[in-house]
Scaffold this motif. Structure first.
Motif, PDB file in Angstrom:
ATOM      1  N   ARG A   3      -3.761   4.387  -4.000  1.00 21.70           N
ATOM      2  CA  ARG A   3      -3.405   2.992  -3.692  1.00 21.70           C
ATOM      3  C   ARG A   3      -2.221   2.528  -4.532  1.00 21.70           C
ATOM      4  O   ARG A   3      -1.318   1.864  -4.028  1.00 21.70           O
ATOM      5  N   HIS A   4      -2.249   2.880  -5.806  1.00 25.10           N
ATOM      6  CA  HIS A   4      -1.150   2.481  -6.679  1.00 25.10           C
ATOM      7  C   HIS A   4       0.155   3.144  -6.242  1.00 25.10           C
ATOM      8  O   HIS A   4       1.192   2.484  -6.135  1.00 25.10           O
TER       9      HIS A   4
ATOM     10  N   HIS B  73       0.934   4.242  -3.338  1.00 27.32           N
ATOM     11  CA  HIS B  73       1.341   3.668  -2.060  1.00 27.32           C
ATOM     12  C   HIS B  73       2.056   2.337  -2.276  1.00 27.32           C
ATOM     13  O   HIS B  73       3.104   2.081  -1.670  1.00 27.32           O
ATOM     14  N   SER B  74       1.508   1.503  -3.152  1.00 26.87           N
ATOM     15  CA  SER B  74       2.147   0.208  -3.395  1.00 26.87           C
ATOM     16  C   SER B  74       3.506   0.380  -4.056  1.00 26.87           C
ATOM     17  O   SER B  74       4.458  -0.342  -3.732  1.00 26.87           O
TER      18      SER B  74
ATOM     19  N   GLU C 100       5.931   1.518  -1.340  1.00 28.88           N
ATOM     20  CA  GLU C 100       6.288   0.402  -0.466  1.00 28.88           C
ATOM     21  C   GLU C 100       7.291  -0.521  -1.150  1.00 28.88           C
ATOM     22  O   GLU C 100       8.248  -0.987  -0.529  1.00 28.88           O
ATOM     23  N   GLU C 101       7.067  -0.786  -2.420  1.00 31.08           N
ATOM     24  CA  GLU C 101       7.977  -1.645  -3.163  1.00 31.08           C
ATOM     25  C   GLU C 101       9.364  -1.002  -3.250  1.00 31.08           C
ATOM     26  O   GLU C 101      10.385  -1.671  -3.059  1.00 31.08           O
TER      27      GLU C 101
ATOM     28  N   GLY D 170       4.993  -5.246  -2.604  1.00 29.03           N
ATOM     29  CA  GLY D 170       4.130  -4.270  -3.259  1.00 29.03           C
ATOM     30  C   GLY D 170       2.678  -4.630  -3.146  1.00 29.03           C
ATOM     31  O   GLY D 170       2.238  -5.321  -2.235  1.00 29.03           O
ATOM     32  N   SER D 171       1.943  -4.194  -4.130  1.00 21.14           N
ATOM     33  CA  SER D 171       0.501  -4.337  -4.089  1.00 21.14           C
ATOM     34  C   SER D 171       0.042  -5.791  -4.152  1.00 21.14           C
ATOM     35  O   SER D 171      -1.015  -6.127  -3.651  1.00 21.14           O
ATOM     36  N   GLU D 172       0.834  -6.669  -4.761  1.00 28.69           N
ATOM     37  CA  GLU D 172       0.409  -8.061  -4.864  1.00 28.69           C
ATOM     38  C   GLU D 172       0.270  -8.700  -3.489  1.00 28.69           C
ATOM     39  O   GLU D 172      -0.617  -9.496  -3.244  1.00 28.69           O
TER      40      GLU D 172
ATOM     41  N   ARG E  31      -0.643  -7.334  -0.790  1.00 23.62           N
ATOM     42  CA  ARG E  31      -1.782  -6.811  -0.053  1.00 23.62           C
ATOM     43  C   ARG E  31      -3.108  -7.001  -0.778  1.00 23.62           C
ATOM     44  O   ARG E  31      -4.124  -6.500  -0.343  1.00 23.62           O
TER      45      ARG E  31
ATOM     46  N   HIS F  38      -3.979  -5.810  -3.764  1.00 23.30           N
ATOM     47  CA  HIS F  38      -4.323  -4.729  -4.680  1.00 23.30           C
ATOM     48  C   HIS F  38      -3.500  -4.887  -5.936  1.00 23.30           C
ATOM     49  O   HIS F  38      -2.290  -4.687  -5.905  1.00 23.30           O
TER      50      HIS F  38
ATOM     51  N   PRO G  52      -1.570  -3.962  -9.193  1.00 20.51           N
ATOM     52  CA  PRO G  52      -1.039  -2.669  -9.603  1.00 20.51           C
ATOM     53  C   PRO G  52      -1.780  -2.141 -10.826  1.00 20.51           C
ATOM     54  O   PRO G  52      -2.268  -2.904 -11.648  1.00 20.51           O
TER      55      PRO G  52
END
Length: 98
Positions: free
Chosen positions: A36-37, A39-40, A43-44, A69-71, A73, A75, A77
């Motif tokens: 997950r990390h 992936h984020s 994406e970022e 990024g993860s924020e 979605r 999730h 970081p």
């Protein structure tokens, strides 16, 4: 000579399997967090790269960093130090046979 009873051996084997499965579940959870990390972060980086490319082609001066990024979605970081610890835990997986 003393021979072990089949039920005791079977019980020990089942207990070992339960322990191994529990350890595998923990490892799976760590891998999922790492995935997950990563992936984020990807994406970022993709968003940032696309933004830079757009600004270069349009002749803009200083692009504003886009965050997808993860924020976005939900999730949070994983800090780099924690990620390193997780990866060390993954690499420390042992193979132990009964």
């Amino acid at each position: 000579m003393k021979t072990e009873e089949p039920t005791a051996s079977l019980g020990q084997t089942l207990e070992w399997l339960r322990k191994e499965l529990a350890e595998m579940q923990v490892q799976d959870q760590r891998l999922l967090l790492t995935l997950r990390h990563l992936h984020s972060v990807l994406e970022e980086l993709r968003t940032e790269s696309a933004h830079w490319e757009d600004s270069r082609s349009s002749g803009g001066t200083s692009p504003v960093r886009a965050r997808a990024g993860s924020e976005a979605r939900g999730h949070p970081p994983i800090p780099t130090k924690r990620l390193a610890q997780l990866l060390q835990g993954v690499e420390s997986r042992r193979s132990s046979l009964p």
